[in-house]
Every structure is written in C-alpha cells, then in structure tokens.
Design an enzyme around this catalytic site. Structure first.
Site, PDB file in Angstrom:
ATOM      1  N   GLY B  37       0.783  -1.228   0.000  1.00 37.72           N
ATOM      2  CA  GLY B  37       0.000   0.000   0.000  1.00 37.72           C
ATOM      3  C   GLY B  37       0.814   1.276   0.000  1.00 37.72           C
ATOM      4  O   GLY B  37       0.267   2.355  -0.186  1.00 37.72           O
ATOM      5  N   CYS B 246     -27.977  -9.305 -16.443  1.00 34.07           N
ATOM      6  CA  CYS B 246     -27.340  -9.158 -17.751  1.00 34.07           C
ATOM      7  C   CYS B 246     -28.265  -9.684 -18.847  1.00 34.07           C
ATOM      8  O   CYS B 246     -28.790 -10.794 -18.751  1.00 34.07           O
ATOM      9  CB  CYS B 246     -26.013  -9.906 -17.778  1.00 34.07           C
ATOM     10  SG  CYS B 246     -25.249  -9.892 -19.412  1.00 34.07           S
ATOM     11  N   CYS B 249     -26.127 -12.911 -20.591  1.00 36.03           N
ATOM     12  CA  CYS B 249     -25.858 -14.165 -19.896  1.00 36.03           C
ATOM     13  C   CYS B 249     -26.766 -14.377 -18.693  1.00 36.03           C
ATOM     14  O   CYS B 249     -26.753 -15.441 -18.079  1.00 36.03           O
ATOM     15  CB  CYS B 249     -24.396 -14.255 -19.483  1.00 36.03           C
ATOM     16  SG  CYS B 249     -23.962 -13.160 -18.122  1.00 36.03           S
ATOM     17  N   CYS B 271     -23.152  -7.373 -18.774  1.00 35.87           N
ATOM     18  CA  CYS B 271     -21.968  -7.488 -17.934  1.00 35.87           C
ATOM     19  C   CYS B 271     -20.881  -6.543 -18.426  1.00 35.87           C
ATOM     20  O   CYS B 271     -20.629  -6.447 -19.630  1.00 35.87           O
ATOM     21  CB  CYS B 271     -21.394  -8.907 -17.992  1.00 35.87           C
ATOM     22  SG  CYS B 271     -22.374 -10.131 -17.135  1.00 35.87           S
ATOM     23  N   CYS B 277     -18.978 -12.800 -19.238  1.00 41.97           N
ATOM     24  CA  CYS B 277     -20.297 -12.821 -19.871  1.00 41.97           C
ATOM     25  C   CYS B 277     -20.356 -13.889 -20.960  1.00 41.97           C
ATOM     26  O   CYS B 277     -21.294 -14.677 -21.025  1.00 41.97           O
ATOM     27  CB  CYS B 277     -20.595 -11.450 -20.454  1.00 41.97           C
ATOM     28  SG  CYS B 277     -22.284 -11.251 -21.008  1.00 41.97           S
TER      29      CYS B 277
END
Lengths: 380, 288
Positions: B37, B246, B249, B271, B277
C-alpha cells in the site's frame, strides 16, 4: 447488442488511415518536406526541440510533419523517441559566455562591453500581414557581410557578471563544486518536494511555453511580483564539449543554438547582508525568447522561499507550477477523459438515482404535511 | 488472439523499455510488495502512449513480462474497448507475447477500472492503471502534506470526508476509487475501480501491482493481504447493488453496464466483464 463497445481494432485501423490522408492534404499540391520545415519553420522546430527535450532539428521537423503542425503532439512524439535513446555520457557545463551571439540585448545598460546587437527579431516589426508572401518565389534582399553573425564571433561577457563583480547581485552557488552525481536528472528520478533549483530549472526548461508565459505574466500583474529587469537576452551558437571516460581532455561534440535570459530582480538585504539584486534564469533551445524570459521570471518567483518572501501566489508555489507545466503530461491526462468511463459513470448513476429517490420521498412527505396544515397562498 | 495485423517493432528492446529501466521498475516493485500500500516513487519514462492512457500500467507490464507470459488487457472490464485493443497490440508488437481474453488463461492481466469477475488464482498478476495514486489528493493537494499524513498514518481527514458525505447525502457518496487500508497500515487508492470490486482485493491469491505513470508512483497489494474498505461502525462499507440482470448471460451478481436502447430511453444491462459474460452466456446462440 454489443455494437457500442465492439469493433475497436478495426475502428483504430481506419482512424489511422483517415489521419494519414488528412495529414497529406490535397494530393494535387506538392508534399511539404522535412528539410523545408527545418529551414522555414525554425521557430516552431525550436519549440518542439525545447519542450521535447531533444536537440535535433531534423527529428523535430519530422515530428511536426507527422503531427500535421500540432506542436504539442510533435513534442510528445519527440519525447517518446528521446526516452528510448541510450546515454553515453554527460556534457561539460555549457559556456554560454563563449556564445557566438546572433542577438544580444540588455535592457539595463544603454551600452556595455560586447554591445547591443538586435539580430533577427520580430520586436520592431509592424504586425501587418505581408501579402507579398502569398506569391511565392522572391528571395529577401541579400545580407551585408557585417550582418552575418558567423563572421563576428567575438564573445561578450555576461551582463550579470558585471554586476556580480561589484557585489550588486548574488553570486550563485559554485557550479564547479557540483559533480554529475549532485545534479538530479528529472527524466530518471521522480521529482520530490521541496525540490532543488537544479530540478526546477530542468522542469521549467521543458515546460509548456504557454503555461510558463501565463505564470510569468501573473507575477508582473501582482501575483508574486518580483520587479524584473531584462538584464540580458542572448541568442546564438554554443559549442558542446564532452569529457569521455577514456580521454583526459574534453572533446567538442558539436554546436547548438540557444536562447539565454538573465533577469535582474527585486533586491534583498538585511542587517547583516548589504542589499543585493536577485536573479532569475531562463534557457531554451534555438530562438525562443518568449520561453526563456517566461522561464526566468518563473524561476525567480519559485525562489521566494530562498529570500523568505511570503508565498501567496500560484507562480511562487513549486508544487503548483512544477506539477502542471509539462504539456505532455497535461495533454495526456486531459485527453484521457475521452477514454470510456462507463464503469465509473455507471456507479455514479446508481448513486444519484438512489439519492434522488430518497429526496423525492422526503419532499413528498413534507409537502403532504404542509398542504394539510398551511394551504398554499398565491399572491398576484 | 494472435498478432495477425501488427508488425513487430524493429529497433526496440523486448517489451519496448530498455533493460536498465525495467530493472529500475522491478526494484521499485519489490519495495512496493515489501511495504503493501505504500507509494514508491520511480523514474517513470515517457511511453509512446499519452499520459493518462495507461502509461504506468504499461511500464509495470513491460518490466515484469517474459516471453512465456500470456497477457490479457481490459478496459472497463472489456477486452475489446479501443484502448485495451491498443495496449494489447502494443505488447503483441513489441514483445510478441501470446495474448488472451480468458481470465483463467492469463498470467498477467493489465486493467483499467475493473477486477475480473472470475476469481483470480495464485500465480496470476493484476496490473492496474492508476491516474491519481494519492487517496488523499482531493482532500489535500500538496504532496509534502500527504507524505507526512502517510508517515504518521494520520487518516482522519478521509474519515471526515466520508462523514461529510453521510451528513450531506445520507450515504457515503464515493462510488469508485473507494479508499482502502492495506495490511493495517497504509491508506491506498485502489484505482478507479467501482467499489463493487473492492471486496475482491481482500486476501486475493493474485499479486496486485499498481502503476501511475504521470505521477511516477508504484504500489502493490501482495497475495493474501488484508484490504479493508474505509467505513464507520454505524455506516459499514457496502458494495454497490445493482438492479437488473445481464441481458446476454443472465448474471445477477456481476457489475453491469447500462445501455440505452432507443430514443424512448429504454434501458438494458450487460456485464461489464465481457469474458465472464461470454463464458456464462447460453451456448444456444443468444450471443451477438
């Protein structure tokens, strides 16, 4: 269904082909050559070399041709090429005192050793369009031999050194003491704050002319005023010397055209130190007076903390000036807004709809309450 | 996908950058992995793509790429957005590496603004393109100040900002680039991924590398590192929930892009992760 986002590869290819046609323009007209750009657009070439941070007139002209005259794009092209070049060694410090001057003016002395030399300048031309240039063919009047700078290479001393000898301006920290390792290279090491003057000058030297001009101008209008005088502006040719590892003596590597500007600024002094003028420094490749002067003014403004001046204005704030003066960085980050942001925008859409729904609910509730107790009054 | 339309760039080193530069970047990355970080300054180079278009991610990818790698590049979750196509073509041309659109097949995934829906595996590396690496930048513009705040782990200003969101809007109004705390120490900008993706950073088996080219910073989340999205006890972090499923899908648990279908503003959802997807779409041919 996926029409909106598909087909990127083909679209890019077609865009490049279209761009090539746009660049070439009307095929009935002769193509502009790199040599022509180099010779006849030398001020544009100078800016590309300066902010592209690479002295090569031919490549800068090529970049301008490829960029269809867009200077910031040409600068970017040259930078992206420069970054791939190997480095063999570092040159000796340039001796601008030995410059073969084509132009040299001082605004602080009427006459001085080395003299005033106007050189090629737009300064005293009336900005009237010269319609005779619409018709091609005629050469300008030939020059008399005394007007040719190459035949008069007598070096002239720096105006500020004349002041320094009298103690009227501070002598800068000895450059001889600095070794190559002491001088940071902003293209290799990331900038950290507070920065050194060496880093600052490097960044200003490749900084955007327009940005620096605006910053410099702001100091003249009172945002960090530093009372400047154009101590000296010189334009000319300087030899570049190299100290290669295997050889004990410096060898000449070539010559470059430069513009150098030294400003004499606001004096400082205290109980212990006699009053002295301060200075700002500007240096640019080729003929680039506007850039060199702007750089010198901003350099001086950024030295505010050295002279314990109050830092109140944008031009005096190094984080503001240095982080935003590079046009390759600035243009890139601004242009990236053209990239798709569907994902982030979608997340904001979701939130704003939710907030609006809540707002509408609250509003409906209060409206209900108010219509029951206080009937709306309409006044004509 | 192969490099059928591109020529290998002559006169350039493998993956464009010279070896010295790559070594410098790898050293920076090692430091970044060692201090999760923490933003490591590095000598960022000019790239032949504009700043802001993924130069940081490209430098990281170039520095870690080997000829055996299989590269996937996504932008907004999709493999076929123009900039993803452009960056993929760049590495096909300069490194001649194999590329893929399948998350599971890739060894390195360079991304802008998303983490794939398919869970990542140990050994995979995610490379994030980062515009502004400093999570505190829009609260405190000075680098000198933010460096001090990180050194002291003084992150109160961020909590105040999120608190002000709640007072003004009733919710934390940060939807993307939602700040996280990494390894119980540094506050980090996860790059502008939607906060929907934030939970995927936590204890992820893959190595997460972040490159900010213009700002010249590198940072990292090593595999299996604790990553906590900043929140309050009474206002806990919530990944966004979306309406709809979606249209291709039928997934209801993925991040969705909204499409406007006609002049009446009819909306549809698909998606954002095109690979996921396609993998989950009905094989019967509802694909475009």
């Amino acid at each position: 269904m996926y029409v909106a986002v598909k087909g990127g590869e083909k679209a890019i290819r077609n865009a490049h082909r279209l761009l090539a046609h746009k660049r070439r323009g009307d095929p009935a007209l002769p193509e502009i050559s790199v040599a022509q750009i180099e010779a006849q657009m030398h001020l544009s070439v100078a800016r590309v070399m300066d902010e592209g941070a690479l002295y090569d007139t031919q490549l800068a002209a090529l970049a301008l041709k490829q960029a269809a005259g867009d200077q910031v794009e040409a600068i970017f092209l040259l930078r992206a090429y420069r970054t791939t070049l190997p480095r063999f060694c570092v040159s000796s410090p340039l001796e601008t005192e030995t410059m073969r001057v084509a132009r040299r003016i001082s605004a602080i002395y009427k006459d001085l050793p080395g003299g005033q030399r106007l050189g090629a300048t737009f300064d005293y031309s009336h900005r009237l369009l010269d319609f005779s240039l619409l018709a091609a063919g005629e050469l300008p009047e030939p020059l008399a031999s005394t007007e040719n700078p190459a035949e008069d290479p007598a070096p002239c001393p720096h105006v500020l050194n004349l002041l320094a000898e009298e103690g009227l301006v501070k002598t800068e920290a000895a450059a001889e003491a600095a070794t190559e390792d002491d001088i940071p290279d902003i293209t290799r090491q990331p900038l950290t704050f507070p920065s050194s003057r060496a880093s600052r000058l490097q960044i200003l030297a490749r900084g955007d002319e327009g940005f620096l001009l605006a910053m410099a101008y702001s100091t003249q209008r009172g945002y960090g005023r530093n009372h400047p005088f154009a101590g000296e502006i010189r334009v000319g040719t300087v030899d570049v010397w190299l100290e290669a590892e295997e050889i004990d003596f410096p060898v000449p590597a070539g010559e470059i055209d430069l513009t150098e500007c030294e400003m004499v600024n606001q004096f400082v002094g205290s109980k212990d130190i006699a009053p002295q003028f301060t200075r700002g420094y500007g240096l640019a490749f080729g003929s680039a007076e506007r850039k060199a002067m702007a750089m010198a003014l901003v350099d001086r403004a950024l030295r505010a903390h050295e002279y314990t001046e109050e830092i109140t204005s944008p031009a005096q704030q190094e984080e503001f000036v240095l982080a935003h003066c590079d046009n390759v960085e600035a243009a890139g980050f601004t242009s990236h807004l053209k990239l798709p942001h569907y994902v982030d925008f979608q997340s904001e859409l979701g939130l704003i709809r939710k907030l609006r729904a809540e707002h509408a609910q609250k509003h409906a509730a209060t409206e209900d309450a108010s219509t029951h107790h206080q009937p709306l009054q309409v006044t004509p | 996908m192969t490099n059928k339309t591109t020529r290998a760039a002559e006169g350039y080193n493998f993956a464009y950058l010279d070896e010295e530069t790559k070594r410098m970047i790898r050293r920076g990355l090692l430091k970044a992995v060692a201090i999760p970080g923490f933003q490591v300054p590095f000598g960022g180079r000019e790239m032949p793509l504009p700043y802001g278009w993924g130069t940081g991610g490209m430098q990281v990818t170039a520095a870690i790429l080997s000829p055996e790698d299989i590269l996937k590049v996504i932008d907004q979750g999709a493999d076929d957005t123009t900039n993803a196509v452009s960056i993929r073509a760049f590495f096909e041309r300069t490194a001649r590496v194999a590329t893929t659109t399948r998350t599971g097949e890739a060894t390195i995934i360079q991304t802008r603004h998303r983490i794939p829906e398919t869970p990542l595996k140990s050994g995979q590396i995610m490379v994030f393109q980062v515009p502004i690496p400093e999570p505190l930048r829009f609260i405190e513009p000075s680098e000198t100040e933010t460096a001090t705040l990180h050194a002291l782990a003084d992150y109160g200003v961020m909590h105040v900002k999120l608190y002000e969101d709640i007072v003004a809007h009733g919710h934390i109004a940060t939807c993307y680039a939602y700040p996280v705390e990494v390894g119980d120490r540094y506050m980090m900008d996860p790059s502008p991924i939607p906060r929907f993706d934030n939970p995927k950073l936590h204890m992820n088996p893959a190595l997460m590398l972040f490159g900010a080219g213009r700002e010249k910073r590198l940072y990292a989340v090593p595999p299996y590192t604790k990553v906590v999205s900043i929140d309050f006890e009474d206002y806990p972090f919530e990944a966004q929930r979306q309406e709809g499923v979606c249209a291709i899908c039928g997934s209801a648990n993925t991040y969705l892009d909204e499409l406007i279908m006609d002049d009446q503003g009819t909306r549809n959802y698909v998606c954002s992760d095109t690979d996921y997807c396609q993998e989950h779409a009905q094989p019967s041919g509802s694909r475009p």
